[in-house]
Design a protein around this motif. Structure first.
Motif, PDB file in Angstrom:
ATOM      1  N   GLY A 152       1.229  -1.188  -0.225  1.00 39.73           N
ATOM      2  CA  GLY A 152      -0.264   0.082  -0.266  1.00 39.73           C
ATOM      3  C   GLY A 152       0.773   1.470  -0.152  1.00 39.73           C
ATOM      4  O   GLY A 152       0.273   2.208  -0.252  1.00 39.73           O
ATOM      5  N   ALA A 153       1.871   1.348   0.295  1.00 42.27           N
ATOM      6  CA  ALA A 153       2.329   2.727   0.367  1.00 42.27           C
ATOM      7  C   ALA A 153       3.486   2.544  -0.501  1.00 42.27           C
ATOM      8  O   ALA A 153       4.332   3.156  -0.261  1.00 42.27           O
ATOM      9  CB  ALA A 153       3.730   2.526   1.605  1.00 42.27           C
ATOM     10  N   GLY A 154       3.381   1.705  -1.336  1.00 45.14           N
ATOM     11  CA  GLY A 154       4.085   1.479  -2.715  1.00 45.14           C
ATOM     12  C   GLY A 154       5.468   1.025  -2.999  1.00 45.14           C
ATOM     13  O   GLY A 154       6.284   1.589  -3.944  1.00 45.14           O
ATOM     14  N   ILE A 155       5.701   0.623  -1.877  1.00 43.30           N
ATOM     15  CA  ILE A 155       7.061  -0.543  -1.702  1.00 43.30           C
ATOM     16  C   ILE A 155       7.539  -1.588  -2.880  1.00 43.30           C
ATOM     17  O   ILE A 155       5.469  -2.709  -2.264  1.00 43.30           O
ATOM     18  CB  ILE A 155       7.432  -0.744  -0.218  1.00 43.30           C
ATOM     19  N   GLU A 156       7.835  -2.076  -2.589  1.00 41.73           N
ATOM     20  CA  GLU A 156       7.916  -3.736  -4.355  1.00 41.73           C
ATOM     21  C   GLU A 156       8.420  -4.231  -3.373  1.00 41.73           C
ATOM     22  O   GLU A 156       8.243  -5.595  -3.718  1.00 41.73           O
ATOM     23  CB  GLU A 156       8.242  -3.253  -5.768  1.00 41.73           C
ATOM     24  N   SER A 157       9.346  -4.725  -2.102  1.00 44.78           N
ATOM     25  CA  SER A 157      10.092  -5.856  -2.187  1.00 44.78           C
ATOM     26  C   SER A 157       9.859  -5.631   0.206  1.00 44.78           C
ATOM     27  O   SER A 157       9.486  -4.599   0.521  1.00 44.78           O
ATOM     28  CB  SER A 157      11.222  -5.340  -2.463  1.00 44.78           C
ATOM     29  N   ILE A 158       9.921  -6.973   0.414  1.00 41.43           N
ATOM     30  CA  ILE A 158       9.863  -6.897   1.831  1.00 41.43           C
ATOM     31  C   ILE A 158       9.885  -8.205   2.382  1.00 41.43           C
ATOM     32  O   ILE A 158      11.218  -9.088   1.986  1.00 41.43           O
ATOM     33  CB  ILE A 158       8.975  -7.463   2.046  1.00 41.43           C
ATOM     34  N   GLY A 159      11.370  -7.815   3.307  1.00 41.03           N
ATOM     35  CA  GLY A 159      12.268  -8.708   4.216  1.00 41.03           C
ATOM     36  C   GLY A 159      11.789  -9.203   5.693  1.00 41.03           C
ATOM     37  O   GLY A 159      10.721  -8.571   6.386  1.00 41.03           O
TER      38      GLY A 159
END
Length: 290
Positions: free
Chosen positions: A27-34
């Motif tokens: 939702g924040a426009g971030i494309e990746s997660i750890g």
């Protein structure tokens, strides 16, 4: 400024469950997660992999295993087995993530065993553990990423304190099997940091870059000291440019441990992470305007 390479490490929104973490990241426009192992375990690895795949996010790393400084015995055997499970979890999650995901398992060495003052011996046991785990990691296609921690954590959390020490531990192994994490919070103080980053790049060992700031005075619990990029004392320009010059082109995680940040709304934290990264880190990336 582009935030294409920003990855939100799940620890930054510690109290969010996996579903919430995936949703607020996207939702924040971030494309990746750890991801962290505990929230993954809470839903089960298979379910977590499906949730990650459905989110469309890249997977940048799994935190964490390691803690392999005990002498031989049941505790050490249990730790080695836990690391093996972490390798398998990392492989499954990386396969489920969007294209560009990285099969990176963060390794925190561990501190001195209870009652011990043998720092040299503890570091030797980390090397022995890597030797034991590397074949499993290689077979699974996973990179064991050694994370040096600030020296204030040497006694209780990580006997590996500098990037050079981490590189020395990694050197017997193929770079795709054992690499290093460059975490700004932990290494910014090191006079040898820039040459060590250059060495890491030459050896192809940069598995992860984490951009987190250091602000004083530190709280009573020094573990909970990490703040948004740009809110502390770290000059991210030279470090980030050095990482770029070292040809690291992977995702860049923001991993924050801070009581006030954890108490905030996860969506607000994700938005603040974007703003901090865009202002303090992104301008120094080779692809900053793409």
């Amino acid at each position: 400024m582009s935030i294409r390479r920003l990855s939100l490490n799940q620890a930054t929104i510690k109290h969010a469950d996996l579903a919430t973490a995936l949703a607020v990241t996207s939702g924040a426009g971030i494309e990746s997660i750890g991801l962290w192992r505990e929230p993954v375990a809470a839903v089960g690895l298979a379910t977590a992999a499906t949730m990650l795949a459905d989110s469309g996010l890249r997977f940048s790393s799994l935190c964490r295993t390691g803690f392999v400084t005990d002498a031989e015995g049941p505790a050490r055997r249990a730790a080695i087995d836990e690391n093996r499970r972490g390798i398998d979890e990392t492989a499954a999650l990386a396969a489920a993530g969007a294209p560009g995901s990285a099969a990176v398992l963060v390794i925190v060495a561990g501190g001195l065993p209870e009652g011990s003052r043998d720092l040299i011996g503890a570091r030797e046991r980390v090397a022995e553990a890597l030797d034991e785990l590397a074949p499993h990691a290689a077979a699974a296609g996973v990179t064991l990423a050694i994370e040096p921690l600030h020296p204030m954590y040497a006694s209780d959390r990580a006997v590996v304190s500098t990037l050079a020490q981490a590189l020395d531990l990694a050197s017997p192994f193929a770079p795709e099997t054992v690499g290093v994490v460059i975490d700004s919070f932990h290494v910014w103080w090191d006079p040898a940091l820039l040459p060590s980053i250059a060495r890491a790049g030459a050896e192809g060992r940069i598995a992860s870059y984490q951009a987190c700031d250091w602000r004083t005075p530190l709280p009573a619990d020094v573990l909970l000291s990490r703040v948004y990029p740009g809110e502390g004392m770290i000059d991210f320009g030279p470090m980030t440019r050095a990482v770029e010059h070292a040809r690291y082109r992977g995702d860049i995680e923001v991993e924050l441990f801070h009581a006030e940040i954890w108490a905030d709304d996860p969506a607000a934290v994700a938005a603040s992470t974007v703003r901090g990264f865009a202002a303090a880190v992104a301008p120094h990336l080779a692809d900053s305007t793409s």
